[in-house]
Design an enzyme around this catalytic site. Structure first.
Site, PDB file in Angstrom:
ATOM      1  N   ASP A 135      39.817  32.778-103.171  1.00 39.10           N
ATOM      2  CA  ASP A 135      40.018  31.843-102.057  1.00 39.10           C
ATOM      3  C   ASP A 135      41.259  31.008-102.363  1.00 39.10           C
ATOM      4  O   ASP A 135      41.570  30.754-103.533  1.00 39.10           O
ATOM      5  CB  ASP A 135      38.792  30.938-101.887  1.00 39.10           C
TER       6      ASP A 135
ATOM      7  N   CYS B  73      29.982  29.895 -84.935  1.00 40.14           N
ATOM      8  CA  CYS B  73      30.057  31.283 -84.453  1.00 40.14           C
ATOM      9  C   CYS B  73      29.882  31.432 -82.955  1.00 40.14           C
ATOM     10  O   CYS B  73      30.819  31.818 -82.264  1.00 40.14           O
ATOM     11  CB  CYS B  73      29.025  32.138 -85.185  1.00 40.14           C
TER      12      CYS B  73
HETATM   13  C1  UDX Z   1      24.746  33.235 -85.359  1.00 31.85           C
HETATM   14  C2  UDX Z   1      24.070  34.603 -85.233  1.00 31.85           C
HETATM   15  O1  UDX Z   1      22.657  34.426 -85.102  1.00 31.85           O
HETATM   16  C3  UDX Z   1      24.403  35.457 -86.456  1.00 31.85           C
HETATM   17  O2  UDX Z   1      23.823  36.738 -86.322  1.00 31.85           O
HETATM   18  C4  UDX Z   1      25.908  35.556 -86.591  1.00 31.85           C
HETATM   19  O3  UDX Z   1      26.249  36.293 -87.740  1.00 31.85           O
HETATM   20  C5  UDX Z   1      26.552  34.173 -86.651  1.00 31.85           C
HETATM   21  O4  UDX Z   1      26.148  33.403 -85.526  1.00 31.85           O
HETATM   22  P1  UDX Z   1      24.218  30.991 -86.689  1.00 31.85           P
HETATM   23  O5  UDX Z   1      25.452  30.424 -86.065  1.00 31.85           O
HETATM   24  O6  UDX Z   1      23.962  30.762 -88.135  1.00 31.85           O
HETATM   25  O7  UDX Z   1      24.179  32.570 -86.480  1.00 31.85           O
HETATM   26  O8  UDX Z   1      22.992  30.353 -85.898  1.00 31.85           O
HETATM   27  P2  UDX Z   1      21.796  30.825 -84.959  1.00 31.85           P
HETATM   28  O9  UDX Z   1      20.536  30.796 -85.710  1.00 31.85           O
HETATM   29  O10 UDX Z   1      22.117  32.039 -84.212  1.00 31.85           O
HETATM   30  O11 UDX Z   1      21.772  29.579 -83.942  1.00 31.85           O
HETATM   31  C6  UDX Z   1      22.907  29.280 -83.144  1.00 31.85           C
HETATM   32  C7  UDX Z   1      22.659  28.069 -82.290  1.00 31.85           C
HETATM   33  O12 UDX Z   1      21.738  28.368 -81.254  1.00 31.85           O
HETATM   34  C8  UDX Z   1      22.088  26.857 -83.020  1.00 31.85           C
HETATM   35  O13 UDX Z   1      22.788  25.709 -82.570  1.00 31.85           O
HETATM   36  C9  UDX Z   1      20.647  26.819 -82.586  1.00 31.85           C
HETATM   37  O14 UDX Z   1      20.120  25.518 -82.602  1.00 31.85           O
HETATM   38  C10 UDX Z   1      20.735  27.368 -81.173  1.00 31.85           C
HETATM   39  N1  UDX Z   1      19.497  27.990 -80.671  1.00 31.85           N
HETATM   40  C11 UDX Z   1      18.988  29.095 -81.309  1.00 31.85           C
HETATM   41  C12 UDX Z   1      18.870  27.504 -79.540  1.00 31.85           C
HETATM   42  O15 UDX Z   1      19.324  26.521 -78.936  1.00 31.85           O
HETATM   43  N2  UDX Z   1      17.737  28.118 -79.084  1.00 31.85           N
HETATM   44  C13 UDX Z   1      17.200  29.202 -79.690  1.00 31.85           C
HETATM   45  O16 UDX Z   1      16.173  29.708 -79.210  1.00 31.85           O
HETATM   46  C14 UDX Z   1      17.844  29.704 -80.845  1.00 31.85           C
END
Ligand code: UDX
Length: 439
Positions: free
Chosen positions: A30, A264
């Site tokens: 990095d 993401c």
């Molecule tokens: C996401 C994808 O799930 C993952 O596969 C990818 O590699 C990267 O992006 P992440 O950003 O870690 O992962 O979070 P994730 O668990 O998907 O949640 C994303 C957002 O959605 C969070 O802010 C969470 O609070 C929100 N969320 C999730 C909801 O509002 N409702 C839900 O039912 C699920």
């Protein structure tokens, strides 16, 4: 196998330590010296359950080290590119400068027969372009795209036990040789029966953005239903439970509330729209603009709801914000819906006290105008309203009876539909939530 991992953020650091756990000899590279020093001393530069233990184990085994010097990747035969692809300032498109820089510096150390495996989330077409570059500069070197689907909070589990392996390969012999190397590095995961999708570059790149777009759409779908529930008096949580029993729909990712944030989903759907526009296919993804809009409207609605319960004005009202990371079990505050709401409340005159079990230091650094306290009780001291904005377990488990003694007004707004409404109401709280009738 000797491997290098370029970029040691959430994705790369966890990938490097996990590959060492699987028995490989790994160097993580990095450009950020402080990050490299921390990792080398087994200190995680971010909060991720189980990661520090894995890091200590992998460093202790002697199979993992970190460096700022790309020359240390010279012995590796497989090079994973794990750098970030943030949103460009002022546009929807992804900023590929870190991917380009990683590729450029890798060219200095690549040997014929080496494989570059891209894991970063990139606009479709990137892999083909990088493959040309690699083959042009180092004949016999290869490139594959191998997207990563890890979720923050489950990064270790998702890396060691992924639900699928996707290989985007060049046609012909190069693709076969690349596949053999990937199967070798993931031998334990392959032997566990993990499904594999072996495909071309463009499909592999799109798998990632399509998956994230689907997840974002699912969340915005239920949040659109929440808007309708608010208009009709229906209950979005029961609605989600009921439609979720249909296993074609499924209950996962149907939690209505403040919506999605993080490093993401928001930037990936925007970059996908931008790329579709470049390809002349923007109509195919215009619905994602609505997905983004629905998501952003939830934050505004939450602020309105807070004003409503504070008797129509936020001026001078003490508001406790429980949770500030973009989701529980993470200290990541990138595009956090909770912080967005906290900041709006403060700008509208409320006296806001924010607390979060892990993200406190990040908030103090990036949002110095917000008051951060250590505990839920401190945040709620003499509060006129308590807002649950990130559903950490310790907040879901709060005892509403004891907690009621610290606030001025027993008003709780459940921004994640995560509290046991009956318990809170039984303890004398007025309970409000997005997509559910008022108490
Ligand atoms: C996401 C994808 O799930 C993952 O596969 C990818 O590699 C990267 O992006 P992440 O950003 O870690 O992962 O979070 P994730 O668990 O998907 O949640 C994303 C957002 O959605 C969070 O802010 C969470 O609070 C929100 N969320 C999730 C909801 O509002 N409702 C839900 O039912 C699920």
């Amino acid at each position: 196998m000797k491997i290098s991992v370029i970029g040691c953020g959430y994705l790369g650091a966890v990938h490097a330590a996990s590959m060492a756990e699987l028995g490989h000899d790994v160097v993580g590279i990095d450009v950020d010296r402080l990050k490299v020093e921390a990792l080398q001393q087994a200190r995680a530069p971010f909060y991720e359950p189980g990661f520090e233990e894995l890091l200590a184990r992998s460093l202790g085994s002697g199979r993992l080290r970190f460096s700022v010097d790309m020359a240390d990747a010279r012995d590796a035969v497989l090079h994973f590119v794990c750098v970030g692809t943030p949103q460009k300032r002022g546009e929807y498109a992804a900023d590929l400068r870190y991917v380009e820089a990683a590729a450029e510096s890798l060219l200095e150390v690549l040997k014929p027969g080496d494989l570059v495996a891209g894991k970063s989330t990139v606009p479709v077409g990137t892999a083909a372009r990088l493959a040309e570059l690699v083959r042009g500069k180092v004949p016999g070197a290869m490139l594959a795209w191998n997207p990563e689907f890890l979720r923050e909070g489950y990064a270790v589990q998702d890396t060691l036990h992924p639900d699928r392996l996707v290989y985007g390969l060049a046609p012909g012999d190069e693709g076969q040789a690349a596949r053999a190397l990937l199967d070798e590095v993931y031998a334990t995961i392959v032997a566990a029966g993990t499904p594999q999708v072996v495909t071309d570059y463009a499909t592999a790149e799109m798998v990632k953005t399509a998956a994230n777009s689907f997840l974002a759409t699912k969340i915005s779908f239920i949040n659109a239903m929440a808007e309708l529930c608010e208009a009709t008096g229906a209950d979005v949580k029961q609605l989600a439970d009921a439609i979720g029993h249909d296993d074609r729909i499924g209950r996962k990712f149907l939690n209505a509330g403040l919506g999605f944030g993080g490093g993401c989903l928001p930037k990936d759907i925007r970059a996908f729209m931008a790329r579709a526009g470049e390809l002349g296919a923007d109509q195919a993804l215009t619905f994602l603009r609505e997905v983004d809009n629905i998501n952003m409207r939830r934050r505004i609605r939450m602020v309105e709801l807070a004003r409503e319960v504070c008797d129509g004005s936020l001026l001078g009202k003490r508001v406790a914000v429980l949770g500030a990371a973009f989701k529980p079990d993470s200290d990541d505050i990138r595009d956090s819906p909770a912080l967005n709401v906290a900041a709006q409340l403060q700008l509208q005159g409320a006296v806001v006290q924010v607390t979060d079990p892990a993200a406190g230091d990040n908030i103090r650094r990036s949002w110095p105008q917000l008051d951060v306290v250590d505990t839920a009780e401190e945040a709620a001291h003499r509060a006129d309203a308590v807002l649950l904005l990130t559903e950490w377990k310790q907040y879901r488990d709060l005892d509403p009876v004891a907690f009621g003694s610290v606030v001025r007004q027993k008003r709780v707004l459940d921004g994640r539909n995560a509290l046991d409404r009956d318990r809170w109401e039984a303890a004398g709280w007025s309970y409000r939530a997005l997509g559910r009738r008022g108490g």
